[in-house]
Design a protein around this motif. Structure first.
Motif, PDB file in Angstrom:
ATOM      1  N   LYS A 223       0.805  -1.246   0.108  1.00  0.00           N
ATOM      2  CA  LYS A 223       0.096   0.114   0.084  1.00  0.00           C
ATOM      3  C   LYS A 223       1.030   1.289   0.017  1.00  0.00           C
ATOM      4  CE  LYS A 223      -4.295  -1.523   2.104  1.00  0.00           C
ATOM      5  NZ  LYS A 223      -4.844  -1.583   3.313  1.00  0.00           N
ATOM      6  N   GLY A 224       0.426   2.060  -0.932  1.00  0.00           N
ATOM      7  CA  GLY A 224       1.173   3.303  -0.846  1.00  0.00           C
ATOM      8  C   GLY A 224       2.519   3.353  -1.757  1.00  0.00           C
ATOM      9  N   ARG A 225       2.807   2.136  -2.225  1.00  0.00           N
ATOM     10  CA  ARG A 225       4.198   1.783  -3.078  1.00  0.00           C
ATOM     11  C   ARG A 225       3.654   1.537  -4.445  1.00  0.00           C
ATOM     12  NH1 ARG A 225       7.849  -1.503  -2.220  1.00  0.00           N
ATOM     13  NH2 ARG A 225       6.514  -3.026  -0.888  1.00  0.00           N
ATOM     14  N   PHE A 226       2.550   0.479  -4.779  1.00  0.00           N
ATOM     15  CA  PHE A 226       2.271  -0.209  -5.860  1.00  0.00           C
ATOM     16  C   PHE A 226       0.660   0.575  -6.286  1.00  0.00           C
ATOM     17  CE2 PHE A 226       4.465  -4.546  -5.463  1.00  0.00           C
ATOM     18  CZ  PHE A 226       5.584  -3.778  -5.171  1.00  0.00           C
ATOM     19  N   THR A 227       0.595   0.564  -7.643  1.00  0.00           N
ATOM     20  CA  THR A 227      -0.703   1.097  -7.970  1.00  0.00           C
ATOM     21  C   THR A 227      -1.222   0.139  -9.079  1.00  0.00           C
ATOM     22  OG1 THR A 227      -0.089   3.539  -7.433  1.00  0.00           O
ATOM     23  CG2 THR A 227      -1.931   2.998  -8.951  1.00  0.00           C
ATOM     24  N   ILE A 228      -2.332  -0.290  -9.067  1.00  0.00           N
ATOM     25  CA  ILE A 228      -3.016  -1.496 -10.270  1.00  0.00           C
ATOM     26  C   ILE A 228      -4.028  -0.340 -10.873  1.00  0.00           C
ATOM     27  CG2 ILE A 228      -4.973  -1.971  -8.698  1.00  0.00           C
ATOM     28  CD1 ILE A 228      -4.589  -4.985  -9.911  1.00  0.00           C
ATOM     29  N   SER A 229      -3.878  -0.716 -12.125  1.00  0.00           N
ATOM     30  CA  SER A 229      -4.823   0.107 -13.149  1.00  0.00           C
ATOM     31  C   SER A 229      -5.275  -0.750 -14.354  1.00  0.00           C
ATOM     32  CB  SER A 229      -4.089   1.247 -13.645  1.00  0.00           C
ATOM     33  OG  SER A 229      -3.140   1.358 -14.341  1.00  0.00           O
ATOM     34  N   GLN A 230      -6.155  -0.652 -15.095  1.00  0.00           N
ATOM     35  CA  GLN A 230      -6.444  -1.153 -16.268  1.00  0.00           C
ATOM     36  C   GLN A 230      -6.986  -0.390 -17.466  1.00  0.00           C
ATOM     37  OE1 GLN A 230      -8.930  -4.524 -14.994  1.00  0.00           O
ATOM     38  NE2 GLN A 230     -10.332  -4.742 -17.084  1.00  0.00           N
ATOM     39  N   ASP A 231      -6.793  -0.552 -18.550  1.00  0.00           N
ATOM     40  CA  ASP A 231      -7.037  -0.071 -19.685  1.00  0.00           C
ATOM     41  C   ASP A 231      -7.761  -0.949 -20.598  1.00  0.00           C
ATOM     42  OD1 ASP A 231      -7.426   1.220 -22.102  1.00  0.00           O
ATOM     43  OD2 ASP A 231      -5.283   1.949 -22.125  1.00  0.00           O
ATOM     44  N   ASN A 232      -9.328  -0.510 -20.456  1.00  0.00           N
ATOM     45  CA  ASN A 232     -10.330  -1.576 -21.073  1.00  0.00           C
ATOM     46  C   ASN A 232      -9.997  -1.496 -22.591  1.00  0.00           C
ATOM     47  OD1 ASN A 232     -11.055  -2.607 -18.876  1.00  0.00           O
ATOM     48  ND2 ASN A 232     -12.651  -1.030 -18.284  1.00  0.00           N
ATOM     49  N   ASP A 233      -9.591  -0.261 -23.129  1.00  0.00           N
ATOM     50  CA  ASP A 233      -9.464  -0.118 -24.686  1.00  0.00           C
ATOM     51  C   ASP A 233      -8.558  -1.042 -25.231  1.00  0.00           C
ATOM     52  OD1 ASP A 233     -10.080   3.557 -24.373  1.00  0.00           O
ATOM     53  OD2 ASP A 233     -11.425   1.821 -24.686  1.00  0.00           O
ATOM     54  N   THR A 234      -7.340  -1.178 -24.422  1.00  0.00           N
ATOM     55  CA  THR A 234      -6.209  -1.806 -24.843  1.00  0.00           C
ATOM     56  C   THR A 234      -6.223  -3.325 -24.183  1.00  0.00           C
ATOM     57  OG1 THR A 234      -4.574  -1.281 -23.305  1.00  0.00           O
ATOM     58  CG2 THR A 234      -4.908  -0.180 -25.451  1.00  0.00           C
ATOM     59  N   ASN A 235      -7.141  -3.751 -23.396  1.00  0.00           N
ATOM     60  CA  ASN A 235      -7.145  -4.904 -22.679  1.00  0.00           C
ATOM     61  C   ASN A 235      -5.939  -5.217 -21.906  1.00  0.00           C
ATOM     62  OD1 ASN A 235      -9.660  -5.489 -23.122  1.00  0.00           O
ATOM     63  ND2 ASN A 235      -9.354  -7.531 -24.288  1.00  0.00           N
ATOM     64  N   THR A 236      -5.515  -4.131 -21.299  1.00  0.00           N
ATOM     65  CA  THR A 236      -4.125  -4.414 -20.495  1.00  0.00           C
ATOM     66  C   THR A 236      -4.374  -3.848 -19.160  1.00  0.00           C
ATOM     67  OG1 THR A 236      -2.963  -3.425 -22.721  1.00  0.00           O
ATOM     68  CG2 THR A 236      -1.708  -3.266 -20.388  1.00  0.00           C
ATOM     69  N   LEU A 237      -3.925  -4.764 -18.099  1.00  0.00           N
ATOM     70  CA  LEU A 237      -3.495  -4.630 -16.657  1.00  0.00           C
ATOM     71  C   LEU A 237      -2.082  -4.090 -16.525  1.00  0.00           C
ATOM     72  CD1 LEU A 237      -5.157  -5.046 -14.111  1.00  0.00           C
ATOM     73  CD2 LEU A 237      -4.137  -7.282 -14.018  1.00  0.00           C
TER      74      LEU A 237
ATOM     75  N   LYS B 276       8.396 -13.746  -8.697  1.00  0.00           N
ATOM     76  CA  LYS B 276       7.681 -13.894  -9.998  1.00  0.00           C
ATOM     77  C   LYS B 276       6.183 -13.380  -9.700  1.00  0.00           C
ATOM     78  CE  LYS B 276       7.755 -17.089 -13.977  1.00  0.00           C
ATOM     79  NZ  LYS B 276       8.083 -18.217 -14.403  1.00  0.00           N
ATOM     80  N   TYR B 277       5.849 -12.415 -10.711  1.00  0.00           N
ATOM     81  CA  TYR B 277       4.523 -11.950 -10.501  1.00  0.00           C
ATOM     82  C   TYR B 277       3.793 -12.370 -11.650  1.00  0.00           C
ATOM     83  CZ  TYR B 277       6.077  -8.481  -7.151  1.00  0.00           C
ATOM     84  OH  TYR B 277       6.342  -7.770  -5.950  1.00  0.00           O
ATOM     85  N   TYR B 278       2.483 -12.798 -11.200  1.00  0.00           N
ATOM     86  CA  TYR B 278       1.399 -13.291 -12.061  1.00  0.00           C
ATOM     87  C   TYR B 278       0.284 -12.433 -12.355  1.00  0.00           C
ATOM     88  CZ  TYR B 278       4.244 -17.528 -11.178  1.00  0.00           C
ATOM     89  OH  TYR B 278       5.173 -18.423 -11.270  1.00  0.00           O
ATOM     90  N   CYS B 279      -0.137 -12.293 -13.361  1.00  0.00           N
ATOM     91  CA  CYS B 279      -1.422 -11.646 -13.747  1.00  0.00           C
ATOM     92  C   CYS B 279      -2.518 -12.910 -13.503  1.00  0.00           C
ATOM     93  CB  CYS B 279      -1.427 -11.067 -15.123  1.00  0.00           C
ATOM     94  SG  CYS B 279      -2.854 -10.467 -15.880  1.00  0.00           S
ATOM     95  N   ALA B 280      -3.790 -12.384 -13.157  1.00  0.00           N
ATOM     96  CA  ALA B 280      -4.958 -13.469 -12.757  1.00  0.00           C
ATOM     97  C   ALA B 280      -6.075 -12.647 -13.051  1.00  0.00           C
ATOM     98  CB  ALA B 280      -5.082 -13.960 -11.722  1.00  0.00           C
ATOM     99  N   ALA B 281      -7.171 -13.676 -13.964  1.00  0.00           N
ATOM    100  CA  ALA B 281      -8.534 -12.957 -14.111  1.00  0.00           C
ATOM    101  C   ALA B 281      -9.552 -13.726 -13.310  1.00  0.00           C
ATOM    102  CB  ALA B 281      -8.569 -12.914 -15.369  1.00  0.00           C
ATOM    103  N   GLY B 282     -10.428 -13.399 -12.803  1.00  0.00           N
ATOM    104  CA  GLY B 282     -11.697 -14.173 -12.243  1.00  0.00           C
ATOM    105  C   GLY B 282     -12.480 -13.662 -11.331  1.00  0.00           C
ATOM    106  N   GLY B 283     -12.623 -14.099  -9.979  1.00  0.00           N
ATOM    107  CA  GLY B 283     -13.586 -13.487  -9.328  1.00  0.00           C
ATOM    108  C   GLY B 283     -13.252 -12.287  -8.396  1.00  0.00           C
TER     109      GLY B 283
END
Length: 123
Positions: A62-76, A90-97
């Motif tokens: 918290k305060g160091r990382f920022t998550i964002s999503q661009d729906n126009d380019t389908n990029t997280l 190792k960092y993984y991207c995930a989609a789901g609930g």
């Protein structure tokens, strides 16, 4: 559904990196998240985001990382600042609930995963 991460690398303590994850499909009821796994440790949730833009972070980032999503380019994205050696994983991207919005992150809530990208932070 395919997810492809990029942007990992090696940095010194205090440095920054931005991870990207291009996904082939999403749904308005899905959430996206970043997890990480260090050698010998369990995979842990780092940050998550809903389709409405609601976000959640694990306490250590918290305060160091920022998550964002661009729906126009389908990029997280995951913008990581003030990196520490303990962020090495190792960092993984995930989609789901979206259960993480109401409790803890769980790998069981995510059905789609990328192959991961390595982040190494040296002291």
């Amino acid at each position: 559904v395919q997810l492809v991460e990029s942007g990992g690398g090696s940095v010194q303590t205090g440095g920054s990196l931005r991870l990207s994850c291009v996904f082939s499909y999403t749904h308005s009821t899905w959430c996206m998240a970043w997890f990480r796994q260090a050698p010998g440790k369990e995979r842990e949730g780092v940050a998550g985001i809903s389709s409405a833009g609601e976000t959640k972070y694990t306490a250590s980032v918290k305060g160091r990382f920022t998550i964002s999503q661009d729906n126009d380019t389908n990029t997280l994205y995951l913008q990581m600042n003030t990196l520490r050696p303990e962020d090495t994983a190792k960092y993984y991207c995930a989609a789901g609930g979206c259960a993480f919005l109401f409790g803890d992150f769980s790998t069981n809530d995510f059905g789609y995963w990328g192959q991961g990208t390595q982040v190494t932070v040296s002291s």
